[in-house]
Motif scaffolding. Sequence first.
Motif, PDB file in Angstrom:
ATOM      1  N   ARG A  48       0.827  -1.217   0.000  1.00  0.00           N
ATOM      2  CA  ARG A  48       0.000   0.000   0.000  1.00  0.00           C
ATOM      3  C   ARG A  48       0.854   1.257   0.000  1.00  0.00           C
ATOM      4  NH1 ARG A  48      -2.072   3.749   3.161  1.00  0.00           N
ATOM      5  NH2 ARG A  48      -1.173   2.989   5.088  1.00  0.00           N
ATOM      6  N   LEU A  49       1.932   1.246   0.780  1.00  0.00           N
ATOM      7  CA  LEU A  49       2.813   2.415   0.881  1.00  0.00           C
ATOM      8  C   LEU A  49       3.862   2.472  -0.233  1.00  0.00           C
ATOM      9  CD1 LEU A  49       3.384   2.397   4.751  1.00  0.00           C
ATOM     10  CD2 LEU A  49       1.861   3.893   3.417  1.00  0.00           C
ATOM     11  N   LYS A  50       3.852   1.460  -1.110  1.00  0.00           N
ATOM     12  CA  LYS A  50       4.804   1.373  -2.222  1.00  0.00           C
ATOM     13  C   LYS A  50       6.249   1.498  -1.737  1.00  0.00           C
ATOM     14  CE  LYS A  50       1.461   2.976  -5.516  1.00  0.00           C
ATOM     15  NZ  LYS A  50       1.013   4.000  -6.402  1.00  0.00           N
ATOM     16  N   GLU A  51       6.526   0.798  -0.644  1.00  0.00           N
ATOM     17  CA  GLU A  51       7.869   0.832  -0.072  1.00  0.00           C
ATOM     18  C   GLU A  51       8.840   0.065  -0.956  1.00  0.00           C
ATOM     19  OE1 GLU A  51       8.473   0.253   4.148  1.00  0.00           O
ATOM     20  OE2 GLU A  51       6.303   0.441   4.452  1.00  0.00           O
ATOM     21  N   ARG A  52      10.129   0.346  -0.749  1.00  0.00           N
ATOM     22  CA  ARG A  52      11.190  -0.362  -1.470  1.00  0.00           C
ATOM     23  C   ARG A  52      12.325  -0.629  -0.492  1.00  0.00           C
ATOM     24  NH1 ARG A  52      13.415  -1.671  -6.205  1.00  0.00           N
ATOM     25  NH2 ARG A  52      15.642  -1.434  -6.483  1.00  0.00           N
ATOM     26  N   ARG A  53      12.818  -1.850  -0.522  1.00  0.00           N
ATOM     27  CA  ARG A  53      13.983  -2.224   0.281  1.00  0.00           C
ATOM     28  C   ARG A  53      14.883  -3.080  -0.579  1.00  0.00           C
ATOM     29  NH1 ARG A  53      11.778  -3.158   5.955  1.00  0.00           N
ATOM     30  NH2 ARG A  53      10.774  -1.162   6.335  1.00  0.00           N
ATOM     31  N   GLU A  54      16.169  -3.058  -0.250  1.00  0.00           N
ATOM     32  CA  GLU A  54      17.122  -3.920  -0.938  1.00  0.00           C
ATOM     33  C   GLU A  54      18.296  -4.185  -0.022  1.00  0.00           C
ATOM     34  OE1 GLU A  54      19.586  -2.138  -4.210  1.00  0.00           O
ATOM     35  OE2 GLU A  54      18.099  -0.536  -4.001  1.00  0.00           O
ATOM     36  N   GLY A  55      19.048  -5.198  -0.374  1.00  0.00           N
ATOM     37  CA  GLY A  55      20.206  -5.545   0.428  1.00  0.00           C
ATOM     38  C   GLY A  55      20.897  -6.778  -0.103  1.00  0.00           C
ATOM     39  N   ASP A  56      21.823  -7.286   0.692  1.00  0.00           N
ATOM     40  CA  ASP A  56      22.556  -8.502   0.356  1.00  0.00           C
ATOM     41  C   ASP A  56      22.333  -9.511   1.473  1.00  0.00           C
ATOM     42  OD1 ASP A  56      23.864  -7.628  -2.075  1.00  0.00           O
ATOM     43  OD2 ASP A  56      25.045  -6.290  -0.805  1.00  0.00           O
ATOM     44  N   VAL A  57      22.276 -10.776   1.080  1.00  0.00           N
ATOM     45  CA  VAL A  57      22.107 -11.843   2.058  1.00  0.00           C
ATOM     46  C   VAL A  57      23.109 -12.942   1.723  1.00  0.00           C
ATOM     47  CG1 VAL A  57      20.233 -12.952   0.761  1.00  0.00           C
ATOM     48  CG2 VAL A  57      20.449 -13.377   3.203  1.00  0.00           C
ATOM     49  N   SER A  58      23.745 -13.455   2.755  1.00  0.00           N
ATOM     50  CA  SER A  58      24.731 -14.519   2.586  1.00  0.00           C
ATOM     51  C   SER A  58      24.031 -15.842   2.311  1.00  0.00           C
ATOM     52  CB  SER A  58      25.576 -14.640   3.853  1.00  0.00           C
ATOM     53  OG  SER A  58      26.423 -15.763   3.771  1.00  0.00           O
ATOM     54  N   ILE A  59      24.614 -16.619   1.417  1.00  0.00           N
ATOM     55  CA  ILE A  59      24.069 -17.945   1.116  1.00  0.00           C
ATOM     56  C   ILE A  59      24.115 -18.824   2.372  1.00  0.00           C
ATOM     57  CG2 ILE A  59      24.508 -20.059  -0.204  1.00  0.00           C
ATOM     58  CD1 ILE A  59      25.248 -18.226  -2.566  1.00  0.00           C
ATOM     59  N   ALA A  60      25.102 -18.616   3.213  1.00  0.00           N
ATOM     60  CA  ALA A  60      25.227 -19.393   4.456  1.00  0.00           C
ATOM     61  C   ALA A  60      24.036 -19.169   5.393  1.00  0.00           C
ATOM     62  CB  ALA A  60      26.518 -19.040   5.166  1.00  0.00           C
ATOM     63  N   ASP A  61      23.349 -18.034   5.255  1.00  0.00           N
ATOM     64  CA  ASP A  61      22.196 -17.727   6.101  1.00  0.00           C
ATOM     65  C   ASP A  61      20.906 -18.372   5.607  1.00  0.00           C
ATOM     66  OD1 ASP A  61      23.763 -16.221   7.778  1.00  0.00           O
ATOM     67  OD2 ASP A  61      23.282 -14.310   6.810  1.00  0.00           O
ATOM     68  N   MET A  62      20.966 -19.070   4.472  1.00  0.00           N
ATOM     69  CA  MET A  62      19.786 -19.715   3.906  1.00  0.00           C
ATOM     70  C   MET A  62      20.054 -21.219   3.829  1.00  0.00           C
ATOM     71  SD  MET A  62      18.761 -16.979   0.940  1.00  0.00           S
ATOM     72  CE  MET A  62      20.409 -16.627   0.338  1.00  0.00           C
ATOM     73  N   ALA A  63      19.470 -21.970   4.745  1.00  0.00           N
ATOM     74  CA  ALA A  63      19.790 -23.396   4.909  1.00  0.00           C
ATOM     75  C   ALA A  63      19.567 -24.220   3.648  1.00  0.00           C
ATOM     76  CB  ALA A  63      18.980 -23.975   6.065  1.00  0.00           C
ATOM     77  N   ARG A  64      18.419 -24.060   3.001  1.00  0.00           N
ATOM     78  CA  ARG A  64      18.125 -24.892   1.823  1.00  0.00           C
ATOM     79  C   ARG A  64      19.034 -24.541   0.652  1.00  0.00           C
ATOM     80  NH1 ARG A  64      12.394 -23.594   0.491  1.00  0.00           N
ATOM     81  NH2 ARG A  64      12.979 -21.627   1.449  1.00  0.00           N
ATOM     82  N   LEU A  65      19.287 -23.263   0.438  1.00  0.00           N
ATOM     83  CA  LEU A  65      20.162 -22.846  -0.660  1.00  0.00           C
ATOM     84  C   LEU A  65      21.610 -23.199  -0.350  1.00  0.00           C
ATOM     85  CD1 LEU A  65      20.251 -21.441  -3.399  1.00  0.00           C
ATOM     86  CD2 LEU A  65      20.575 -19.280  -2.199  1.00  0.00           C
ATOM     87  N   SER A  66      21.994 -23.084   0.888  1.00  0.00           N
ATOM     88  CA  SER A  66      23.342 -23.433   1.319  1.00  0.00           C
ATOM     89  C   SER A  66      23.647 -24.907   1.050  1.00  0.00           C
ATOM     90  CB  SER A  66      23.500 -23.122   2.810  1.00  0.00           C
ATOM     91  OG  SER A  66      24.786 -23.424   3.249  1.00  0.00           O
ATOM     92  N   ALA A  67      22.637 -25.753   1.197  1.00  0.00           N
ATOM     93  CA  ALA A  67      22.820 -27.186   0.941  1.00  0.00           C
ATOM     94  C   ALA A  67      23.095 -27.463  -0.536  1.00  0.00           C
ATOM     95  CB  ALA A  67      21.582 -27.954   1.391  1.00  0.00           C
ATOM     96  N   GLU A  68      22.666 -26.582  -1.420  1.00  0.00           N
ATOM     97  CA  GLU A  68      22.881 -26.755  -2.860  1.00  0.00           C
ATOM     98  C   GLU A  68      24.190 -26.126  -3.331  1.00  0.00           C
ATOM     99  OE1 GLU A  68      20.811 -28.470  -4.885  1.00  0.00           O
ATOM    100  OE2 GLU A  68      19.564 -28.919  -3.154  1.00  0.00           O
ATOM    101  N   SER A  69      24.751 -25.237  -2.535  1.00  0.00           N
ATOM    102  CA  SER A  69      25.907 -24.443  -2.955  1.00  0.00           C
ATOM    103  C   SER A  69      27.237 -25.039  -2.492  1.00  0.00           C
ATOM    104  CB  SER A  69      25.770 -23.024  -2.407  1.00  0.00           C
ATOM    105  OG  SER A  69      26.873 -22.241  -2.759  1.00  0.00           O
TER     106      SER A  69
END
Length: 165
Positions: A13-34
């Motif tokens: 509703r507020l048309k907000e925008r956010r962005e950033g970087d996230v480490s693959i190590a912080d994502m368990a399922r993706l980390s298992a593939e990497s």
Amino acid sequence: MSAFVIDAFEFSRLKERREGDVSIADMARLSAESVNKSASLHWSLQGGADTLNHPQLILSVSGTIELMCQRCMTPLKFAVESESVLILAKTDERADEIDALLADDTVDVIVASKAMNIMELIEDEALLAIPLAPKHDVCPDNAALNDLMGTKKASPFAVLKGLKQ
């Protein structure tokens, strides 16, 4: 995975925008593939509404993930460049109605909430972008593969032919 929780409807509703970087190590399922867990992905999230005034999120994820080549079993760098338009619904029934109304395969209708973890969406987006069986176009070192292919197993019929004589 560190949570980034938003009220999805208010964010849109507020048309907000956010962005950033996230480490693959912080994502368990993706980390298992990497292969390289120290890499990171860049993401951006933009709130808004579609032409029918349904709340929506536009999620972009980009970066490089090192996967294991299924042909030569060496690391393979895979570029993730993904953008999804997510129309928000409050219930499964409403999501089905919106999906039928839109009849657009390029848009996903999801059930959102006032406490939505965006890191889970980012991880899902990255997982959907990677191939099921990653392979180099041309493997860098085929020596191990050639060795496996070059060793011919003796045919059981050749052994029988030798017994016949």
